[in-house]
Write a protein that holds these residues in place. Structure first.
Motif, mmCIF file in Angstrom:
data_model
loop_
_atom_site.group_PDB
_atom_site.id
_atom_site.type_symbol
_atom_site.label_atom_id
_atom_site.label_comp_id
_atom_site.label_asym_id
_atom_site.label_seq_id
_atom_site.Cartn_x
_atom_site.Cartn_y
_atom_site.Cartn_z
ATOM 1 N N SER A 117 40.509 41.849 55.456
ATOM 2 C CA SER A 117 40.928 40.566 56.012
ATOM 3 C C SER A 117 40.965 39.508 54.913
ATOM 4 C CB SER A 117 39.983 40.128 57.130
ATOM 5 O OG SER A 117 38.720 39.759 56.605
ATOM 6 N N MET A 118 41.915 38.620 55.022
ATOM 7 C CA MET A 118 41.999 37.509 54.079
ATOM 8 C C MET A 118 40.737 36.654 54.159
ATOM 9 S SD MET A 118 46.055 36.578 54.626
ATOM 10 C CE MET A 118 45.885 34.918 53.962
ATOM 11 N N ALA A 119 40.219 36.498 55.372
ATOM 12 C CA ALA A 119 39.021 35.678 55.559
ATOM 13 C C ALA A 119 37.840 36.241 54.776
ATOM 14 C CB ALA A 119 38.679 35.591 57.047
ATOM 15 N N SER A 120 37.740 37.570 54.695
ATOM 16 C CA SER A 120 36.610 38.179 53.983
ATOM 17 C C SER A 120 36.663 37.906 52.487
ATOM 18 C CB SER A 120 36.592 39.692 54.230
ATOM 19 O OG SER A 120 37.683 40.336 53.584
ATOM 20 N N LEU A 121 37.827 37.527 51.985
ATOM 21 C CA LEU A 121 37.982 37.194 50.569
ATOM 22 C C LEU A 121 38.022 35.689 50.329
ATOM 23 C CD1 LEU A 121 40.727 39.792 49.536
ATOM 24 C CD2 LEU A 121 38.245 40.026 49.376
ATOM 25 N N GLY A 122 37.875 34.914 51.399
ATOM 26 C CA GLY A 122 37.983 33.466 51.261
ATOM 27 C C GLY A 122 39.394 33.025 50.954
ATOM 28 N N LEU A 123 40.368 33.850 51.365
ATOM 29 C CA LEU A 123 41.777 33.553 51.084
ATOM 30 C C LEU A 123 42.457 33.052 52.352
ATOM 31 C CD1 LEU A 123 44.099 33.763 48.997
ATOM 32 C CD2 LEU A 123 44.531 36.069 49.869
ATOM 33 N N SER A 124 43.006 31.861 52.295
ATOM 34 C CA SER A 124 43.684 31.274 53.450
ATOM 35 C C SER A 124 45.192 31.305 53.241
ATOM 36 C CB SER A 124 43.207 29.840 53.671
ATOM 37 O OG SER A 124 43.413 29.063 52.505
ATOM 38 N N ALA A 125 45.925 31.025 54.311
ATOM 39 C CA ALA A 125 47.389 31.009 54.242
ATOM 40 C C ALA A 125 47.856 30.065 53.148
ATOM 41 C CB ALA A 125 47.967 30.585 55.582
ATOM 42 N N GLY A 126 48.733 30.562 52.275
ATOM 43 C CA GLY A 126 49.246 29.750 51.184
ATOM 44 C C GLY A 126 48.315 29.645 49.993
ATOM 45 N N GLY A 127 47.121 30.251 50.106
ATOM 46 C CA GLY A 127 46.145 30.187 49.020
ATOM 47 C C GLY A 127 46.457 31.188 47.917
ATOM 48 N N THR A 128 45.870 30.978 46.763
ATOM 49 C CA THR A 128 46.122 31.836 45.604
ATOM 50 C C THR A 128 44.877 32.641 45.235
ATOM 51 O OG1 THR A 128 47.817 30.366 44.706
ATOM 52 C CG2 THR A 128 46.764 31.874 43.160
ATOM 53 N N MET A 129 45.104 33.894 44.914
ATOM 54 C CA MET A 129 44.041 34.813 44.520
ATOM 55 C C MET A 129 44.318 35.305 43.107
ATOM 56 S SD MET A 129 43.302 38.498 46.360
ATOM 57 C CE MET A 129 45.054 38.967 46.279
ATOM 58 N N LEU A 130 43.298 35.334 42.266
ATOM 59 C CA LEU A 130 43.386 35.937 40.944
ATOM 60 C C LEU A 130 42.682 37.287 41.004
ATOM 61 C CD1 LEU A 130 42.542 32.841 38.705
ATOM 62 C CD2 LEU A 130 44.797 33.699 39.374
ATOM 63 N N PHE A 131 43.240 38.306 40.352
ATOM 64 C CA PHE A 131 42.659 39.641 40.512
ATOM 65 C C PHE A 131 43.010 40.547 39.338
ATOM 66 C CE2 PHE A 131 46.962 40.147 41.912
ATOM 67 C CZ PHE A 131 47.291 41.474 41.652
ATOM 68 N N ASP A 132 42.244 41.618 39.244
ATOM 69 C CA ASP A 132 42.548 42.701 38.320
ATOM 70 C C ASP A 132 42.160 43.997 39.008
ATOM 71 O OD1 ASP A 132 43.363 44.034 36.030
ATOM 72 O OD2 ASP A 132 41.526 43.621 34.897
ATOM 73 N N VAL A 133 42.760 45.100 38.583
ATOM 74 C CA VAL A 133 42.467 46.424 39.126
ATOM 75 C C VAL A 133 42.178 47.347 37.957
ATOM 76 C CG1 VAL A 133 43.341 48.378 40.469
ATOM 77 C CG2 VAL A 133 44.000 46.041 41.099
ATOM 78 N N ALA A 134 41.152 48.198 38.106
ATOM 79 C CA ALA A 134 40.835 49.165 37.063
ATOM 80 C C ALA A 134 40.548 50.523 37.686
ATOM 81 C CB ALA A 134 39.632 48.707 36.246
ATOM 82 N N THR A 135 40.887 51.574 36.964
ATOM 83 C CA THR A 135 40.532 52.937 37.352
ATOM 84 C C THR A 135 39.363 53.391 36.488
ATOM 85 O OG1 THR A 135 42.176 53.766 35.797
ATOM 86 C CG2 THR A 135 42.837 53.589 38.118
ATOM 87 N N SER A 136 38.598 54.344 37.003
ATOM 88 C CA SER A 136 37.442 54.813 36.263
ATOM 89 C C SER A 136 37.056 56.210 36.718
ATOM 90 C CB SER A 136 36.265 53.844 36.464
ATOM 91 O OG SER A 136 35.171 54.181 35.638
ATOM 92 N N GLY A 137 36.039 56.774 36.065
ATOM 93 C CA GLY A 137 35.478 58.050 36.467
ATOM 94 C C GLY A 137 34.141 57.833 37.149
ATOM 95 N N GLY A 138 33.283 58.828 37.118
ATOM 96 C CA GLY A 138 31.991 58.709 37.775
ATOM 97 C C GLY A 138 30.926 58.145 36.854
ATOM 98 N N GLY A 139 29.693 58.121 37.371
ATOM 99 C CA GLY A 139 28.571 57.664 36.558
ATOM 100 C C GLY A 139 28.700 56.232 36.121
#
Length: 216
Positions: free
Chosen positions: A140-162
């Motif tokens: 949910s957008m609410a769970s991220l503190g993101l409202s309609a028209g709001g902007t989110m900054l983000f990054d995504v990374a892949t990884s292994g275990g441990g």
């Protein structure tokens, strides 16, 4: 009248969803044989209530781990909830999604940074979905503190275990780490703006229509 009807239809479509695709360079790992860790694109979309992240990699293996670093406000931390060796390059986050795919369900965690630490007492568990080389998460957008028209900054990374670092970061087109034993370093976070509230879209559309009429 026809112009108003067409405008209404266009606004309905515009208010229904918003999406953006962020491409990443292929073969930018310290070891390019790990095609399951090589991010090629990330699609982010929302329907005004929920936001979905869909990560596509060059290949797929069930041992892949995923991390999504999210900032929607001020404050936060440069650490991550999994305590992985990841350097966010001075950028703060308030939300973290960590996920694995070698479990059928309840394979994702959403953790918030609160009161100076990661709130493992209030984290939520949910399921991702996988199709081919693409894995998706919807929260949910609410769970991220993101409202309609709001902007989110983000990054995504892949990884292994441990205690592995981020092997590939969406925010970089070059290798994020020289090897398993070295912390990865993020690039500049990406930006996504959520769908504006329907009322705001309507006002913009009406203003544009009125301006167009005045210019004739």
């Amino acid at each position: 009248m026809k112009s108003l009807i067409a405008l209404g239809a266009a606004l309905t479509v515009a208010a229904a969803a918003n999406a953006g695709t962020y491409n990443d360079a292929a073969y930018d790992l310290f070891d390019n044989s790990f095609d399951n860790l090589d991010i090629t694109s990330v699609n982010v979309s929302d329907n005004g209530s929920n936001v979905t992240f869909s990560v596509t990699t060059r290949g797929y293996q069930s041992w892949t781990k995923y991390m999504i670093f999210i900032s929607t406000g001020s404050g936060g931390t440069t650490s991550n909830a999994w305590s992985r060796p990841v350097d966010l390059n001075g950028q703060n986050i308030q939300h973290f999604i960590g996920s694995w795919v070698d479990q059928g369900s309840n394979n994702s965690q959403l953790v918030h940074f609160s009161n100076g630490g990661w709130d493992w007492g209030g984290f939520s568990t949910f399921s991702n979905s996988q199709s081919g080389n693409t894995v998706s998460w919807t929260v949910s957008m609410a769970s991220l503190g993101l409202s309609a028209g709001g902007t989110m900054l983000f990054d995504v990374a892949t990884s292994g275990g441990g205690n592995d670092p981020g092997v590939d970061h969406l925010s970089r087109s070059t290798a994020a780490t020289p090897g398993w034993g070295t912390a990865s370093v993020a690039g500049n976070f990406l930006s996504y703006t959520a769908t504006p509230a329907p009322g705001a879209i309507a006002l913009l559309g009406v203003a544009g229509l009125v301006g167009s009429r005045r210019r004739k």
